[in-house]
Design a protein around this motif. Structure first.
Motif, PDB file in Angstrom:
ATOM      1  N   ASP A  90      13.233   1.252 -39.467  1.00 53.67           N
ATOM      2  CA  ASP A  90      12.662   1.491 -38.141  1.00 53.67           C
ATOM      3  C   ASP A  90      13.674   1.196 -37.031  1.00 53.67           C
ATOM      4  OD1 ASP A  90      10.355   2.473 -36.867  1.00 53.67           O
ATOM      5  OD2 ASP A  90       9.782   0.452 -36.230  1.00 53.67           O
ATOM      6  N   SER A  91      14.524   0.189 -37.241  1.00 54.61           N
ATOM      7  CA  SER A  91      15.551  -0.114 -36.238  1.00 54.61           C
ATOM      8  C   SER A  91      16.544   1.045 -36.131  1.00 54.61           C
ATOM      9  CB  SER A  91      16.279  -1.413 -36.591  1.00 54.61           C
ATOM     10  OG  SER A  91      17.060  -1.254 -37.769  1.00 54.61           O
ATOM     11  N   TRP A  92      16.818   1.673 -37.262  1.00 52.97           N
ATOM     12  CA  TRP A  92      17.674   2.856 -37.280  1.00 52.97           C
ATOM     13  C   TRP A  92      16.992   3.996 -36.513  1.00 52.97           C
ATOM     14  CZ3 TRP A  92      18.845   5.861 -42.438  1.00 52.97           C
ATOM     15  CH2 TRP A  92      19.803   6.846 -42.195  1.00 52.97           C
ATOM     16  N   TYR A  93      15.708   4.171 -36.763  1.00 52.80           N
ATOM     17  CA  TYR A  93      14.912   5.183 -36.065  1.00 52.80           C
ATOM     18  C   TYR A  93      14.965   4.949 -34.552  1.00 52.80           C
ATOM     19  CZ  TYR A  93      10.574   7.469 -34.465  1.00 52.80           C
ATOM     20  OH  TYR A  93       9.651   8.221 -33.793  1.00 52.80           O
ATOM     21  N   ASP A  94      14.776   3.707 -34.132  1.00 52.95           N
ATOM     22  CA  ASP A  94      14.817   3.380 -32.700  1.00 52.95           C
ATOM     23  C   ASP A  94      16.186   3.683 -32.106  1.00 52.95           C
ATOM     24  OD1 ASP A  94      12.194   2.553 -32.722  1.00 52.95           O
ATOM     25  OD2 ASP A  94      12.679   0.418 -32.963  1.00 52.95           O
ATOM     26  N   GLU A  95      17.231   3.408 -32.891  1.00 54.40           N
ATOM     27  CA  GLU A  95      18.593   3.676 -32.419  1.00 54.40           C
ATOM     28  C   GLU A  95      18.805   5.166 -32.190  1.00 54.40           C
ATOM     29  OE1 GLU A  95      22.742   3.686 -34.681  1.00 54.40           O
ATOM     30  OE2 GLU A  95      22.037   1.645 -34.305  1.00 54.40           O
ATOM     31  N   LEU A  96      18.285   5.977 -33.122  1.00 59.05           N
ATOM     32  CA  LEU A  96      18.428   7.428 -32.975  1.00 59.05           C
ATOM     33  C   LEU A  96      17.728   7.933 -31.716  1.00 59.05           C
ATOM     34  CD1 LEU A  96      17.842   8.578 -36.676  1.00 59.05           C
ATOM     35  CD2 LEU A  96      20.015   8.383 -35.462  1.00 59.05           C
TER      36      LEU A  96
END
Length: 232
Positions: free
Chosen positions: A177-183
């Motif tokens: 999810d942190s990766w998703y937020d970064e994108l």
């Protein structure tokens, strides 16, 4: 061990020990300490395979190696099969664990789908030639896969999952999810996926080992509820 026979890799050895609960795989024995034995002999197969390795105490190992002994290879393959949490005997004794394993598999299916969609979106974000129409489709898939992964994580937590396994699954989702937020914050970096996947792989191994630990405690005579927390 002969000079030309390589050692069993550490991770493979760990899998075999976890599978048997660090005890002899023969259910009427269950002694410790244990050794790793080849079901089909090394002299024949010349390799270390998970399906052909089993944990045995020194006494049972010696009995199995005795060509005139009572433990033959067919019996040993059955002992190996009985260690599987998907064997009929295990499923009959521990139906709630079957739900945990199914939830674990669904959790990973949706997490992997989310990871794939994140990778596709990240690749498009880093490519200035990506058309707007393609970007919109990738963004939609990213959002949808994230929601599916969240639901799978919550479902896994609700399936009588012992606390530690649930916490590890939650942490895996948080990393994704942190990766998703970064994108979605427009700061995509080509170096980010490698670090994120390393975190996910470490957590994935911890979760796999926890699931093996849970099912093997119950499979090999430990009391459900007081030890694993899943069969309550």
């Amino acid at each position: 061990m002969g000079a030309k026979r390589p050692a069993i890799p550490r991770e493979l050895r760990r899998r075999i020990l976890i599978e048997a609960g660090h005890r002899c795989a023969i259910p009427t024995c269950r002694a410790t300490p244990v050794e790793i034995a080849h079901i089909d002999p090394w002299s024949k197969v010349k390799r270390h395979d998970f399906v052909n390795l089993i944990a045995l105490c020194p006494t049972c190992h010696t009995r199995f190696d005795d060509p005139h002994g009572a433990i033959d290879r067919k019996a040993m393959r059955q002992y190996k099969a009985n260690l599987s949490p998907l064997s009929n005997g295990f499923k009959a004794r521990h139906p709630k664990h079957v739900k945990v394993i199914a939830g674990y598999q669904v959790f990973w299916a949706f997490l992997n789908h989310c990871i794939q969609e994140n990778r596709a979106l990240e690749k498009a974000l880093l490519d200035p030639t990506t058309p707007d129409s393609a970007m919109e489709a990738l963004e939609y898939k990213s959002v949808a896969s994230r929601e599916e992964a969240l639901i799978a994580t919550l479902d896994f937590d609700s399936l009588y999952t012992p606390k530690r396994a649930g916490e590890i699954a939650d942490n895996i989702f948080k990393v994704v999810d942190s990766w998703y937020d970064e994108l979605w914050s427009d700061i995509a970096s080509p170096a980010a996926p490698r670090k994120i996947m390393e975190e996910i792989e470490d957590l994935a191994l911890a979760l796999m080992e926890e699931i093996h630990h849970i099912v093997n405690e119950c499979a090999h005579g430990q009391e459900c509820g007081s030890s694993c927390g899943a069969c309550v």
